[in-house]
Each structure stands twice: as structure tokens, then as C-alpha cells.
Design an enzyme around this catalytic site. Structure first.
Site, mmCIF file in Angstrom:
data_model
loop_
_atom_site.group_PDB
_atom_site.id
_atom_site.type_symbol
_atom_site.label_atom_id
_atom_site.label_comp_id
_atom_site.label_asym_id
_atom_site.label_seq_id
_atom_site.Cartn_x
_atom_site.Cartn_y
_atom_site.Cartn_z
ATOM 1 N N CYS A 30 44.475 29.067 21.067
ATOM 2 C CA CYS A 30 45.051 28.917 22.408
ATOM 3 C C CYS A 30 44.897 27.519 22.997
ATOM 4 O O CYS A 30 45.311 27.272 24.124
ATOM 5 C CB CYS A 30 44.460 29.978 23.321
ATOM 6 S SG CYS A 30 44.730 31.614 22.614
ATOM 7 N N HIS B 210 42.156 27.959 32.430
ATOM 8 C CA HIS B 210 42.536 28.739 31.258
ATOM 9 C C HIS B 210 42.705 30.186 31.727
ATOM 10 O O HIS B 210 43.676 30.840 31.378
ATOM 11 C CB HIS B 210 41.480 28.596 30.154
ATOM 12 C CG HIS B 210 41.894 29.228 28.871
ATOM 13 N ND1 HIS B 210 43.091 28.952 28.264
ATOM 14 C CD2 HIS B 210 41.285 30.154 28.078
ATOM 15 C CE1 HIS B 210 43.197 29.670 27.148
ATOM 16 N NE2 HIS B 210 42.121 30.407 27.021
ATOM 17 N N HIS C 214 49.622 35.167 28.914
ATOM 18 C CA HIS C 214 48.918 34.190 28.087
ATOM 19 C C HIS C 214 49.856 33.844 26.929
ATOM 20 O O HIS C 214 50.115 34.675 26.061
ATOM 21 C CB HIS C 214 47.598 34.783 27.589
ATOM 22 C CG HIS C 214 46.718 33.782 26.889
ATOM 23 N ND1 HIS C 214 47.149 32.504 26.570
ATOM 24 C CD2 HIS C 214 45.437 33.875 26.447
ATOM 25 C CE1 HIS C 214 46.160 31.854 25.966
ATOM 26 N NE2 HIS C 214 45.120 32.660 25.878
#
Lengths: 262, 395
Positions: free
Chosen positions: B165, B292, B326
Site C-alpha cells: 500500500c 493513511h 483503500h
């Protein structure tokens, strides 16, 4: 900046027939013919037992090749692999093709391209940055470019770890590699007592053929795995010979590596 | 001692995510504080969750000469390349620099793996063999980079970064290094990740997917919603004062656990501190942090501890994953463009879907979109394997 010399302080190679360090040095110097000898079982000795148990063959290949390299707490790492872990792709896709689609949590967290980076950071307590990249069949060149750029700009030591394993049976007809190959190089901005040689690299148009292995028996390793393309550079460094090597790169380009004595 | 970097100007950009095809849809959601997530199904998926789907990807066809690159990931890339005038802007850059001097640095986590998943579901009934596929052009991590180079007519240095990620955040650092060391004069950075069963079932097996809409920073947060996105930027050296610049980047490794962040956020802290050093800024210079903020209990806890150690308890921050989901390997570029839009439009976007404040988290998020003139903003991206990257953008 590109004409600056970058120093290579450690080299490690793992491939069938290139596991024994003394013997492979003779092969790289051209004194001995290469012949395939099956790789021994790799055990990630620096990892805690719990973590080691979870590692796959690909992760073990990447960890094994850097074991003999002298890293410091200031070394950042560039991992370069065309395919990453196709054994995991195979296992996850098999699970997804069943009705229940039960994917193993361990397989999934190991499936990321940077799984070897995660395990190396844990085994060696390295909090320095690492990067994990691919450029298909030209992954070795891309890894070398990123490593040299990191040394030039960040000024720290950089460990390049390039690796690709053989493909599992179901996927082999779509992406075949002859052997597992892993190459590790430790690069630095300044010359040291353990420096083996220095290089400078530039990208140029594809005007001539890529440089073959000097030891012709190694050509099957060079041609049988994308990481094999790094072998002529490894040979040059072992022979301590001033040389110009052309390594294939993307978009009909070549990477020109000038190898110098120190 | 880390030296400050030479800022790189963002001279073109494009973004496709669940909010819409083009940056204006994301800007509108940032102003309005709404989500693009929907309770929806993906083919062959048999559990409930919200997804950040880009439905328009279905109608996309790749160029005739690049048809062998066909997969959901490259179709999503083409949608973005065809949006926000990006192709035209790149053509102008080719005239200025030449096609050999513009590097391409892209991030993805799963590339075109959906093609391989589909092959395993469609084995030959008699022989058990998989149907024919060209893995190097679809499944391979670098498929996206080679497709984008060919589609834009670029032939400079290029690589695909795949660090889960943080992938398309770390592309900024690599692009900077390649420009600074002379491998290229300008760079396309970006990232693309598309929905696939591997990530849906994989994150589900780790019990990290919420069946509810994801609620970053909420007391009742219980996991992520997966989204898909494609975004690209053109970065170049510039002495102009106008515009938005990349002014800092910081990278670190947790060296802690393969899929859980360090509980005290040590890796995130190092990345944030290093980004501040390369930008030549102090913590108090940062006007906003795009978190994040995945909405897993452990990430938000760890990140808030890391934030507290860098900024103290008072810093304007929010996660925009409640809007876009996400987007995994594309999260870095998705949120870098959100930071750029924050600076351009003077908006601090709301942390949406928040229902109950988690008073265990030492740093609190903004719950309403705020109009405020901003100078320096930070974006955090943390990935499996303990791979952390923080970026700073300034105007």
C-alpha cells in the site's frame, strides 16, 4: 552525475551450480565450466523460528543470497524481481477457483512483492528504506538503475537483491524460467578497503548486441532467467577486468555498464 | 543529516476513483464531504462489504496495437490517461524533453492478476489445462509500466514499484532520484490498482475487511473497504513560483511484523521526520496531514501514535479512505492528488463516515471540510512488510 564511479564491495550469486563460493569464483573467472548442480535446501537462519516457518522458497532465495553480504544499519535495499512469488499466485488462484474460496492469511501477506523486504528488515533489524520493483524481463537493469540513483542521491550504501525463481507447473507454459537465479551487489559512493571494483552506468539506444557471458558455459544461465542478464557484470567484477558491458533494457534500449579497476 | 531536496513541479495530473472520472469529482467530494463507496458486489464474491468501484472501466478498450495488455488494471489506467487533458500535456512534455528523457515510475500491488484468477476458474474440463494467457502482458507487476510507456509513446527509464500500500507513494522518491542523478529530465509518476478476488478474499482472510462502510479513526472502526483507482502526475524541475510542488519525501521500514504496523508507529514516525528533513521544514510548518487512515483498529492506533510523536496532539488531519476506499497500490497517488487538490482549492477534506470519536487516539481528525489557505501538506502511505512513505507537497 552519471559519469561518477559507484563502488561495488560485495557480490553474491545463487543459481544451480553456482552455490559453492570458491567453485563459482573459478567459473566467473573462466577457469572452470559451469554445470547444473541442484540447489541445496535454503534455511533462513537469521529469522526467528516463527517467522522462518512462514517463508516461501522465493523469500528464502532472496534472503539466502544476501546472507554473506556485509550490511550495516545504514544500508538501504533495492529488491528486483520480475515475477515475485508465482508459487503463491498459483496457490491463491487455486483456492479462489473453489466454491469456498478459502485463502490462507499467511499466503496472502506473503504474496506482496515486498515480502522478502519485510522479512529481511525483521531478520536484520534494518529500519532503513527498501524498495521492491519489477520491469519484466529487464528487471535486473531497472534494479541497477534504482540502486545507482540511490547511491548518487541519498549517499548511503545500497544493497541490490535481484531474484527470480522457477515457475510452478500450471503456469510454466505461460512464463518459463530454466533455473532459479539470485544476484546481490553491495554498492557505495566511496571506495573502501573491501571494494572489488567500480562501475558507471548510462542508458543508450540499442545499437549493438547485449554482451554475452565471457564463460560461454554460463550462457544458459544468462538466457534462462531475467536475473541471469546480470551475470556478465558479475564476471567482469570477479575478473577485475576493465570492461564495457551492454545489458538489455526496456524500450529497445541498452544499459551500458563501464566496469573499472580500483 | 538529510539534505533538503530540489522541489519538483506537478505540471499535469489525472485521477480516476470511485468518486468519478476526473479530478473535479474528487474536489467536489472533498468540498461536500461525501463518500463514493457503495454496498456492492464484485463477480464471484460472496461476502458483504462496501466497495470503491469504478464502473466505467467495463466499457474501456485498449488501443488496437496494445490489445495484448488487456486486463482490468490497464483499462483503469487508460481511463485515467484519457482524462483531465493528461495525454495532451504529456505530448507537450515530449516536445520539450524528448520521449527518451521522460521517466515512468508507477506503483501497483496486484497488476492484472484478475486475468490469472479467471484462467484458474476456466480450466479445460478434460485436460485440466489453463486457457491460454500472456502473463508478461497482464499478470506481471510491470505490465502497467510497459502499457503506459507504449500508450503515451515514452521510452525513457521506467520501473514498477510494488511495496503493497505504499507503492505509488514511493514512486515519487524514485522519480526524484532518477531526475537528480540524470537518468531523466522529467517523470510520469502514478499508480493503478483494480479490484480482484485476491485482495478481496485475502484481506477478508486476515479479518481486515469491514462489512459496513469503513470508518477511519472511529471508535467502532472494524476494517477497510477496498477501492480501485488510477492516477498519474507529470513532475518536472521548474523555477516558477506558481503551482504545487513535491517538496519532501521520507521512507522507512518498520522491521517489526510482516502484516501488522509497529504499535507505537515508529516506522511511520521515521518516514514523517525524514520527509520533513528533505523538505527543510519543521513539524509546525505542516498545515494538514492526509492520513493513511485505513480504518483497521491497528493502523489507526499506530498512525495516531506516530503522528503524536512528530506533531504533538494538535495537527489538522483526516483520512479520505472513507470517500474512495483503500485503493492499495494506488493509494499513494490517489492521496497525493488529493493533497494537491487541497492546496489548489484551499480545502481540508472531512474525515467522512465518522460516527463516534475514539478518545483512545491521541490525535483527532477533522469531521467537516474546512476552507483554509494551505502552504504545506503531508500524505502518509504505509504498507504490508512494514514499508512506509510520507510525502510533502507545497505551494
Amino acid at each position: 552525475m552519471l559519469d561518477k564511479n559507484i563502488y561495488i564491495n560485495s557480490i553474491a550469486v545463487i543459481a544451480p551450480g553456482l552455490e559453492d563460493i570458491e567453485k563459482s569464483e573459478e567459473i566467473f573467472k573462466g577457469n572452470l565450466e559451469w554445470s547444473p548442480v541442484e540447489l541445496s535446501r535454503m534455511v533462513p537462519s537469521a529469522l526467528p523460528a516463527n517467522e522462518a516457518r512462514r517463508t516461501t522458497t522465493v523469500i528464502r532465495l532472496a534472503l539466502k543470497v544476501v546472507e554473506s553480504v556485509k550490511k550495516s544499519s545504514n544500508t538501504s535495499v533495492v529488491f528486483a524481481s520480475s515475477e515475485g512469488d508465482l508459487d503463491i499466485t498459483d496457490k491463491i488462484c487455486k483456492a479462489l477457483a473453489t466454491k469456498e474460496k478459502m485463502v490462507s492469511p499467511t499466503l496472502f501477506h506473503n504474496s506482496v512483492h515486498n515480502a522478502p523486504a519485510g522479512y529481511l528488515s525483521i531478520s536484520d533489524n534494518m529500519k532503513t528504506p527498501s524498495i521492491s520493483l519489477s520491469a519484466g524481463d529487464n528487471t535486473f537493469s531497472a534494479g541497477l538503475i534504482e540502486s545507482v540513483a540511490q547511491v548518487l542521491v541519498e549517499s548511503n550504501d545500497v544493497l541490490l537483491v535481484a531474484y527470480d525463481n522457477v515457475t510452478p507447473e500450471d503456469l510454466d507454459e505461460f512464463r518459463h524460467f530454466d533455473h532459479p537465479v539470485a544476484i546481490a551487489l553491495l554498492l557505495s559512493k566511496t571506495k573502501r578497503v573491501d571494494t572489488i571494483g567500480s562501475i558507471s552506468i548510462t542508458v543508450q539506444d540499442q545499437l549493438s548486441e547485449a554482451t554475452p557471458c565471457f564463460n560461454h558455459s554460463l550462457e544458459v544461465v544468462r538466457n534462462g532467467n531475467p536475473i541471469g542478464l546480470g551475470l556478465p557484470l558479475v564476471e567482469s567484477l570477479f575478473k577485475r577486468k576493465v570492461n564495457k558491458i551492454l545489458i538489455p533494457y526496456l524500450n529497445q534500449k541498452r544499459l551500458l555498464v563501464k566496469v573499472n579497476n580500483v | 543529516m538529510i539534505k533538503p531536496i530540489h522541489p519538483l513541479k506537478i505540471s499535469a495530473s489525472t485521477l480516476v476513483n470511485a468518486l468519478g472520472i476526473g479530478k473535479k469529482y474528487t474536489t467536489n467530494a472533498m468540498l461536500g464531504g461525501y463518500s463514493g463507496l457503495c454496498r456492492s458486489k464484485f463477480p464471484d464474491m460472496n461476502f458483504d462489504t462496501f466497495l470503491g468501484l469504478v464502473n466505467e472501466v467495463k466499457g474501456v478498450e485498449l488501443e488496437d496495437e496494445l490489445v495484448k495488455f488487456t486486463c482490468r488494471n490497464n483499462k483503469l489506467a487508460k481511463l485515467a490517461l484519457d482524462t483531465d487533458n493528461f495525454r495532451e500535456d504529456v505530448k507537450d512534455a515530449i516536445v520539450k524533453y524528448g520521449k527518451n528523457r521522460i521517466g515512468v515510475f508507477l506503483g501497483t500491488s496486484t497488476s492484472g492478476i484478475a486475468e490469472t484468477e479467471s484462467a484458474y476458474m476456466n480450466r479445460d474440463g478434460e485436460s485440466g489445462r489453463l486457457p491460454s494467457m500472456d502473463m508478461l502482458y497482464t499478470d506481471n507487476t510491470s505490465s502497467i509500466q510497459r502499457y503506459v510507456c507504449r500508450s503515451l509513446g515514452l521510452s525513457g527509464v521506467s520501473m514498477t514499484i510494488s511495496t503493497a500500500c505504499s507503492s505509488s507513494a514511493k514512486v515519487f522518491a524514485s522519480a526524484y532520484r532518477s531526475i537528480e542523478s540524470g537518468f531523466c529530465d522529467a517523470a510520469i509518476v502514478g499508480g493503478v490498482d483494480s479490484l480482484c478476488l485476491t485482495t478481496l478474499y485475502g484481506f477478508n482472510s486476515l479479518q481486515l475487511i469491514s462489512e459496513d462502510i469503513c470508518r477511519p479513526w472511529d471508535k467502532k472502526r472494524n476494517g477497510i473497504n477496498i477501492g480501485e483507482a488510477a492516477g498519474f502526475m507529470l513532475l518536472e524541475k521548474s523555477n516558477e513560483c506558481k503551482g504545487v510542488y513535491l517538496t519532501g519525501y521520507g521512507e522507512s521500514s518498520d522491521a517489526y511484523h510482516i502484516s501488522s504496523p509497529h504499535p507505537e508507529g515508529n516506522g511511520g514516525r521515521m518516514a514523517m521526520e525524514s520527509a520533513l528533513s528533505t523538505a527543510g521544514l519543521k513539524a509546525s510548518d505542516i498545515d494538514y496531514v492526509n492520513l493513511h487512515g485505513t480504518a483497521t483498529p491497528s493502523n489507526d492506533h499506530s498512525e495516531s501514535r506516530g503522528l503524536q510523536s512528530v506533531f504533538g496532539n494538535k495537527i489538522m488531519c483526516s483520512s479520505t479512505k472513507g470517500m474512495t476506499g483503500h485503493t492499495l497500490g494506488a493509494a499513494g497517488i490517489n492521496e497525493a492528488i488529493i493533497c494537491m487538490l487541497s492546496l489548489e482549492n484551499s480545502i481540508i477534506p472531512a474525515n467522512v463516515n465518522l460516527s463516534s470519536v475514539d478518545d483512545q487516539l491521541p490525535v483527532q481528525v477533522t469531521t467537516k471540510s474546512i476552507q483554509k489557505s494551505l502552504s504545506h501538506v503531508m500524505s502518509n502511505s504505509f504498507g504490508f512488510g512494514g514499508s512506509n512513505c510520507s510525502l510533502i507537497f507545497s505551494c
